[in-house]
Write a protein that holds these residues in place. Structure first.
Motif, short mmCIF file in Angstrom:
data_model
loop_
_atom_site.label_atom_id
_atom_site.label_comp_id
_atom_site.label_asym_id
_atom_site.label_seq_id
_atom_site.Cartn_x
_atom_site.Cartn_y
_atom_site.Cartn_z
N SER A 1 0.82 -1.22 0.00
CA SER A 1 0.00 0.00 0.00
C SER A 1 0.85 1.26 0.00
N SER A 2 2.06 1.18 0.57
CA SER A 2 2.94 2.35 0.62
C SER A 2 3.48 2.75 -0.75
N VAL A 3 3.41 1.84 -1.72
CA VAL A 3 3.88 2.15 -3.07
C VAL A 3 2.93 3.11 -3.77
N THR A 4 1.62 2.96 -3.55
CA THR A 4 0.63 3.74 -4.30
C THR A 4 -0.12 4.78 -3.45
N ALA A 5 -0.44 4.43 -2.20
CA ALA A 5 -1.33 5.29 -1.40
C ALA A 5 -0.77 6.69 -1.12
N PRO A 6 0.51 6.84 -0.68
CA PRO A 6 1.01 8.20 -0.41
C PRO A 6 0.93 9.13 -1.61
N LYS A 7 1.28 8.63 -2.78
CA LYS A 7 1.21 9.45 -4.00
C LYS A 7 -0.23 9.82 -4.33
N LEU A 8 -1.15 8.84 -4.19
CA LEU A 8 -2.56 9.10 -4.44
C LEU A 8 -3.09 10.17 -3.49
N ILE A 9 -2.74 10.05 -2.20
CA ILE A 9 -3.22 11.01 -1.20
C ILE A 9 -2.67 12.41 -1.47
N ALA A 10 -1.39 12.50 -1.80
CA ALA A 10 -0.78 13.81 -2.07
C ALA A 10 -1.37 14.46 -3.32
N THR B 1 2.15 15.12 -11.38
CA THR B 1 3.24 14.62 -12.22
C THR B 1 4.07 13.58 -11.47
N ILE B 2 4.73 12.73 -12.25
CA ILE B 2 5.66 11.75 -11.72
C ILE B 2 6.76 11.54 -12.74
N SER B 3 7.99 11.47 -12.29
CA SER B 3 9.12 11.31 -13.21
C SER B 3 9.12 9.91 -13.83
N PHE B 4 9.86 9.76 -14.92
CA PHE B 4 9.94 8.46 -15.58
C PHE B 4 10.54 7.41 -14.65
N VAL B 5 11.62 7.79 -13.94
CA VAL B 5 12.25 6.86 -13.00
C VAL B 5 11.30 6.52 -11.86
N GLY B 6 10.60 7.54 -11.34
CA GLY B 6 9.62 7.30 -10.28
C GLY B 6 8.49 6.42 -10.74
N CYS B 7 8.07 6.61 -11.98
CA CYS B 7 6.99 5.79 -12.55
C CYS B 7 7.41 4.33 -12.65
N MET B 8 8.62 4.09 -13.15
CA MET B 8 9.10 2.71 -13.28
C MET B 8 9.32 2.06 -11.90
N ALA B 9 9.76 2.88 -10.94
CA ALA B 9 9.94 2.36 -9.57
C ALA B 9 8.59 1.97 -8.97
N GLN B 10 7.57 2.79 -9.23
CA GLN B 10 6.23 2.47 -8.73
C GLN B 10 5.68 1.22 -9.40
N LEU B 11 5.90 1.11 -10.70
CA LEU B 11 5.48 -0.10 -11.43
C LEU B 11 6.15 -1.34 -10.86
N PHE B 12 7.45 -1.25 -10.61
CA PHE B 12 8.18 -2.39 -10.04
C PHE B 12 7.65 -2.75 -8.66
N GLY B 13 7.43 -1.73 -7.81
CA GLY B 13 6.97 -1.98 -6.45
C GLY B 13 5.59 -2.61 -6.40
N ILE C 1 -1.35 9.66 -18.08
CA ILE C 1 -1.73 8.30 -17.68
C ILE C 1 -3.09 8.34 -17.00
N ASP C 2 -4.05 7.64 -17.58
CA ASP C 2 -5.40 7.61 -17.03
C ASP C 2 -5.47 6.58 -15.89
N HIS C 3 -4.77 6.89 -14.81
CA HIS C 3 -4.73 6.01 -13.64
C HIS C 3 -4.21 6.82 -12.46
N TYR C 4 -4.22 6.22 -11.27
CA TYR C 4 -3.67 6.93 -10.10
C TYR C 4 -2.30 6.39 -9.70
N PHE C 5 -1.81 5.36 -10.43
CA PHE C 5 -0.43 4.93 -10.27
C PHE C 5 0.04 4.35 -11.59
#
Length: 294
Positions: free
Chosen positions: A64-73, A81-93, A164-168
């Motif tokens: 939940s810590s991978v997606t929830a904090p970003k969604l809440i913020a 916005t989210i960086s490309f590296v941050g996006c790939m890190a979130q995908l991996f997590g 990206i039509d999503h929240y993560f």
């Protein structure tokens, strides 16, 4: 960078969603952390079932810590916005912890099968070494799955729209933005994510069919005890695997629908797991009372 649309709602509703999801996340961390502390500090909860439950709670916190904090913020900002590296890190997590949880739930079902169907061999089959190997296998399996998903996505060219039509960051929304034919990658994603989810779900169903079949010869008291033990696990499996199978078993085309369904496997199960496992379990509640009195 990418722009996450998140849940497109009016400003007044966004504040309500901020409070609601913040409450959900606090409940997730507090509830699962309480289970981890209770199991690790109690000498009564040293059987394999609680060893796996402690691991599941830790995975739920990470998942939940991978997606929830970003969604809440994002509910408080206009540019999500989210960086490309941050996006790939979130995908991996997301895929790492999500797939680890799938394997862990499957291992827990096997543990319940051995405990109920082969009780005399339980201590010899479910040794601490075997449990540790199963847990390690779940983490390694989740890592390999996530690595494959991330490598498939990072090799794609992104040169056009970045919304990206999503929240993560997930595979299907990113495939929609790739500037190339993604048919082969979509098939690989469905074969990887979808088949892992579906095959583990079928294994879980088969294990519980065998368990229920073996209970026919037992008395009403034994039947009730076994059902109370397995009932919480079955509830978690349905809550997690239902939405997860719906999203990953087919190539996604309706992303708005998928992101709503995603809440039911990224946030809701992690929040309900502590309640499901503690409210139905006298041993855990007793250990929590002792921990509180200390």
């Amino acid at each position: 960078e990418f722009i996450l649309l998140g849940f497109s709602v009016n400003p007044g509703t966004q504040k309500f969603c901020f409070v609601m999801f913040l409450f959900f996340f606090v409940m997730i961390v507090a509830g699962n952390l309480l289970i981890v502390v209770t199991v690790t500090s109690s000498q009564l909860l040293n059987c394999p079932m609680y060893f796996f439950l402690c691991s599941l709670s830790f995975v739920d916190i990470c998942y939940s810590s991978v997606t929830a904090p970003k969604l809440i913020a994002d509910f408080l900002v206009e540019n999500k916005t989210i960086s490309f590296v941050g996006c790939m890190a979130q995908l991996f997590g997301v895929h790492f912890f999500g797939c680890t949880e799938i394997f862990l739930l499957t291992v827990m079902a096997y543990d319940r099968y051995v405990a109920i169907c082969r009780p005399l061999h339980y201590t010899t089959l479910m040794t601490r070494r075997v449990c540790s190997q199963m847990l390690m296998g779940s983490w390694v399996g989740g890592f390999m799955h996530s690595l494959a998903q991330t490598l498939l996505t990072t090799q794609l060219p992104f040169c056009g729209p970045n919304v990206i039509d999503h929240y993560f960051c997930d595979v299907h929304p990113l495939l929609q933005l790739a500037c190339t034919n993604t048919y082969a990658v979509r098939i690989a994603v469905v074969a990887n994510s979808g088949m892992i989810t579906l095959s583990c779900f079928l294994i879980l169903l088969m294990s519980y069919v065998v368990i229920l079949g073996s209970l026919k010869s037992q008395r009403a008291e034994g039947w009730h005890k076994a059902l109370s033990t397995c009932g919480s696990h079955i509830t978690v499996v349905i809550l997690f695997f239902g939405p997860c199978t719906f999203v990953y078993i087919r190539p996604s085309s309706r992303l708005t629908e998928d992101k709503r369904v995603a809440v039911f496997y990224t946030i809701i199960p992690s929040m309900l797991n502590p309640l499901i496992y503690t409210l139905r379990n006298h041993e855990v509640k007793s250990a929590m009372r002792k921990l509180w009195s200390r």
